[in-house]
Every structure is written in C-alpha cells, then in structure tokens.
Scaffold this motif. Sequence first.
Motif, PDB file in Angstrom:
ATOM      1  N   ASP A 127       0.870  -1.178   0.000  1.00  0.00           N
ATOM      2  CA  ASP A 127       0.000   0.000   0.000  1.00  0.00           C
ATOM      3  C   ASP A 127       0.906   1.227   0.000  1.00  0.00           C
ATOM      4  OD1 ASP A 127      -2.025   1.818   0.182  1.00  0.00           O
ATOM      5  OD2 ASP A 127      -2.643   1.270   2.206  1.00  0.00           O
ATOM      6  N   LYS A 128       1.088   1.832  -1.168  1.00  0.00           N
ATOM      7  CA  LYS A 128       2.007   2.963  -1.311  1.00  0.00           C
ATOM      8  C   LYS A 128       1.549   4.188  -0.519  1.00  0.00           C
ATOM      9  CE  LYS A 128       3.650   1.516  -5.848  1.00  0.00           C
ATOM     10  NZ  LYS A 128       4.750   0.767  -5.399  1.00  0.00           N
ATOM     11  N   ASP A 129       0.289   4.252  -0.128  1.00  0.00           N
ATOM     12  CA  ASP A 129      -0.225   5.369   0.652  1.00  0.00           C
ATOM     13  C   ASP A 129       0.004   5.177   2.154  1.00  0.00           C
ATOM     14  OD1 ASP A 129      -1.137   6.557  -1.695  1.00  0.00           O
ATOM     15  OD2 ASP A 129      -3.077   5.543  -1.567  1.00  0.00           O
ATOM     16  N   SER A 130       0.382   3.985   2.556  1.00  0.00           N
ATOM     17  CA  SER A 130       0.549   3.683   3.976  1.00  0.00           C
ATOM     18  C   SER A 130       2.032   3.482   4.298  1.00  0.00           C
ATOM     19  CB  SER A 130      -0.261   2.442   4.335  1.00  0.00           C
ATOM     20  OG  SER A 130      -0.161   2.179   5.700  1.00  0.00           O
ATOM     21  N   VAL A 131       2.764   4.582   4.268  1.00  0.00           N
ATOM     22  CA  VAL A 131       4.191   4.572   4.577  1.00  0.00           C
ATOM     23  C   VAL A 131       4.416   5.496   5.756  1.00  0.00           C
ATOM     24  CG1 VAL A 131       6.493   5.104   3.698  1.00  0.00           C
ATOM     25  CG2 VAL A 131       4.774   4.141   2.167  1.00  0.00           C
ATOM     26  N   SER A 132       5.174   5.048   6.734  1.00  0.00           N
ATOM     27  CA  SER A 132       5.436   5.915   7.885  1.00  0.00           C
ATOM     28  C   SER A 132       6.890   5.768   8.320  1.00  0.00           C
ATOM     29  CB  SER A 132       4.497   5.589   9.042  1.00  0.00           C
ATOM     30  OG  SER A 132       4.654   4.257   9.435  1.00  0.00           O
ATOM     31  N   THR A 133       7.386   6.787   8.976  1.00  0.00           N
ATOM     32  CA  THR A 133       8.751   6.793   9.487  1.00  0.00           C
ATOM     33  C   THR A 133       8.732   6.377  10.954  1.00  0.00           C
ATOM     34  OG1 THR A 133       9.329   8.573   7.988  1.00  0.00           O
ATOM     35  CG2 THR A 133      10.806   8.200   9.820  1.00  0.00           C
ATOM     36  N   CYS A 134       9.573   5.449  11.281  1.00  0.00           N
ATOM     37  CA  CYS A 134       9.675   4.948  12.649  1.00  0.00           C
ATOM     38  C   CYS A 134      10.977   5.464  13.235  1.00  0.00           C
ATOM     39  CB  CYS A 134       9.634   3.430  12.636  1.00  0.00           C
ATOM     40  SG  CYS A 134       9.755   2.672  14.247  1.00  0.00           S
ATOM     41  N   THR A 135      10.887   6.421  14.156  1.00  0.00           N
ATOM     42  CA  THR A 135      12.098   6.981  14.762  1.00  0.00           C
ATOM     43  C   THR A 135      12.381   6.307  16.095  1.00  0.00           C
ATOM     44  OG1 THR A 135      10.785   8.731  15.787  1.00  0.00           O
ATOM     45  CG2 THR A 135      11.790   9.227  13.671  1.00  0.00           C
ATOM     46  N   ASN A 136      13.664   6.106  16.347  1.00  0.00           N
ATOM     47  CA  ASN A 136      14.120   5.518  17.604  1.00  0.00           C
ATOM     48  C   ASN A 136      13.440   4.166  17.865  1.00  0.00           C
ATOM     49  OD1 ASN A 136      15.581   5.301  19.935  1.00  0.00           O
ATOM     50  ND2 ASN A 136      14.166   6.532  21.153  1.00  0.00           N
ATOM     51  N   ILE A 137      13.642   3.245  16.962  1.00  0.00           N
ATOM     52  CA  ILE A 137      12.976   1.940  17.041  1.00  0.00           C
ATOM     53  C   ILE A 137      13.471   1.150  18.258  1.00  0.00           C
ATOM     54  CG2 ILE A 137      14.597   0.625  15.628  1.00  0.00           C
ATOM     55  CD1 ILE A 137      12.087  -0.538  14.213  1.00  0.00           C
ATOM     56  N   LYS A 138      12.560   0.413  18.850  1.00  0.00           N
ATOM     57  CA  LYS A 138      12.875  -0.441  19.999  1.00  0.00           C
ATOM     58  C   LYS A 138      12.409  -1.856  19.682  1.00  0.00           C
ATOM     59  CE  LYS A 138      11.953   3.426  23.034  1.00  0.00           C
ATOM     60  NZ  LYS A 138      11.594   4.276  21.921  1.00  0.00           N
ATOM     61  N   LYS A 139      13.172  -2.836  20.129  1.00  0.00           N
ATOM     62  CA  LYS A 139      12.833  -4.235  19.905  1.00  0.00           C
ATOM     63  C   LYS A 139      12.382  -4.858  21.221  1.00  0.00           C
ATOM     64  CE  LYS A 139      16.498  -6.154  18.083  1.00  0.00           C
ATOM     65  NZ  LYS A 139      17.622  -6.686  17.313  1.00  0.00           N
ATOM     66  N   PHE A 140      11.327  -5.685  21.141  1.00  0.00           N
ATOM     67  CA  PHE A 140      10.816  -6.393  22.317  1.00  0.00           C
ATOM     68  C   PHE A 140      10.652  -7.866  21.977  1.00  0.00           C
ATOM     69  CE2 PHE A 140       9.187  -2.061  22.708  1.00  0.00           C
ATOM     70  CZ  PHE A 140       9.648  -1.739  23.972  1.00  0.00           C
ATOM     71  N   TYR A 141      10.878  -8.699  22.964  1.00  0.00           N
ATOM     72  CA  TYR A 141      10.744 -10.143  22.808  1.00  0.00           C
ATOM     73  C   TYR A 141       9.871 -10.668  23.934  1.00  0.00           C
ATOM     74  CZ  TYR A 141      12.090 -15.053  23.088  1.00  0.00           C
ATOM     75  OH  TYR A 141      12.069 -16.420  23.158  1.00  0.00           O
ATOM     76  N   LYS A 142       8.918 -11.526  23.590  1.00  0.00           N
ATOM     77  CA  LYS A 142       8.051 -12.129  24.598  1.00  0.00           C
ATOM     78  C   LYS A 142       8.110 -13.642  24.430  1.00  0.00           C
ATOM     79  CE  LYS A 142       3.295 -12.434  26.110  1.00  0.00           C
ATOM     80  NZ  LYS A 142       1.913 -12.255  25.719  1.00  0.00           N
ATOM     81  N   ASP A 143       8.554 -14.322  25.462  1.00  0.00           N
ATOM     82  CA  ASP A 143       8.638 -15.777  25.443  1.00  0.00           C
ATOM     83  C   ASP A 143       7.324 -16.333  25.974  1.00  0.00           C
ATOM     84  OD1 ASP A 143       9.463 -18.357  25.283  1.00  0.00           O
ATOM     85  OD2 ASP A 143      10.801 -18.261  27.010  1.00  0.00           O
ATOM     86  N   ASP A 144       6.564 -16.934  25.107  1.00  0.00           N
ATOM     87  CA  ASP A 144       5.279 -17.522  25.470  1.00  0.00           C
ATOM     88  C   ASP A 144       5.465 -19.031  25.638  1.00  0.00           C
ATOM     89  OD1 ASP A 144       2.610 -17.752  25.969  1.00  0.00           O
ATOM     90  OD2 ASP A 144       1.929 -17.040  24.022  1.00  0.00           O
ATOM     91  N   ILE A 145       4.467 -19.707  26.166  1.00  0.00           N
ATOM     92  CA  ILE A 145       4.558 -21.157  26.360  1.00  0.00           C
ATOM     93  C   ILE A 145       4.734 -21.880  25.026  1.00  0.00           C
ATOM     94  CG2 ILE A 145       3.286 -23.205  27.098  1.00  0.00           C
ATOM     95  CD1 ILE A 145       1.983 -21.467  29.248  1.00  0.00           C
ATOM     96  N   PHE A 146       3.976 -21.470  24.013  1.00  0.00           N
ATOM     97  CA  PHE A 146       3.999 -22.160  22.728  1.00  0.00           C
ATOM     98  C   PHE A 146       4.789 -21.420  21.647  1.00  0.00           C
ATOM     99  CE2 PHE A 146      -0.020 -23.457  24.761  1.00  0.00           C
ATOM    100  CZ  PHE A 146       0.258 -24.803  24.884  1.00  0.00           C
ATOM    101  N   PHE A 147       4.844 -20.094  21.716  1.00  0.00           N
ATOM    102  CA  PHE A 147       5.446 -19.306  20.644  1.00  0.00           C
ATOM    103  C   PHE A 147       6.426 -18.285  21.204  1.00  0.00           C
ATOM    104  CE2 PHE A 147       1.090 -20.325  19.324  1.00  0.00           C
ATOM    105  CZ  PHE A 147       1.359 -21.080  18.194  1.00  0.00           C
ATOM    106  N   ASP A 148       7.392 -17.896  20.379  1.00  0.00           N
ATOM    107  CA  ASP A 148       8.249 -16.759  20.657  1.00  0.00           C
ATOM    108  C   ASP A 148       7.709 -15.593  19.848  1.00  0.00           C
ATOM    109  OD1 ASP A 148       9.899 -18.284  22.252  1.00  0.00           O
ATOM    110  OD2 ASP A 148      11.226 -18.830  20.603  1.00  0.00           O
TER     111      ASP A 148
END
Length: 101
Positions: free
Chosen positions: A34-55
């Motif tokens: 979708d060429k109309d749905s572009v956004s800039t993400c400043t200062n990106i942060k990564k998160f990880y959640k360890d679930d019982i079945f999925f990461d």
Amino acid sequence: MKVLEWVFYLVLFIGMFALTVVFMIGINESTKEDKDSVSTCTNIKKFYKDDIFFDNFYIACDEPINREITPDLYTRIEEGENYIITFTKGGDIYSIVKEVE
C-alpha cells in the motif's frame, strides 16, 4: 427427478468454485504493498516475549506504531535507528528499510 439433482450439484459446484476464486483474490489484494501507507519509525525499539507455545517479536517506535514481526526481521533491525515502514493493504508490514540520513 434425477436431472434436478444433477442441476443442484452443478450449481453447488459452480458456487463453491466462484467463492474460492473471490476469496483467493481478496487474500492476494491484502498482501500487496500500500504505497499510501508509509510511515517513518524513529528511535525503534525491539521487544521479545517468550510464550509457552510461541516466541513473539515486536517493534515499537516513538510514533504510535507497535507491531509483531518475524524472527528474521527482528535480527536485522538495529535498535535506536530510524526506519521507513511500508504496510500492506491488510495492515501488515510489507517492508522496513533503514532511513538514510
């Protein structure tokens, strides 16, 4: 009576085929860029959640963007950098590119 039964099955088969084609076209459209749905993400942060079945892997920005991403994309993102995110018509991430300053 046998002819009506055959006509019923023929109409049922054609209807099911038409629904399948319409459904597949809808899925194909929702995965396109979708060429109309572009956004800039400043200062990106990564998160990880360890679930019982999925990461689960997530990214968050200074803007109100919080998305779940794939593990391979998670490993390629550098925390604290700026990225340009393009979404699909379905709302998922189509591409994420590091912003060149």
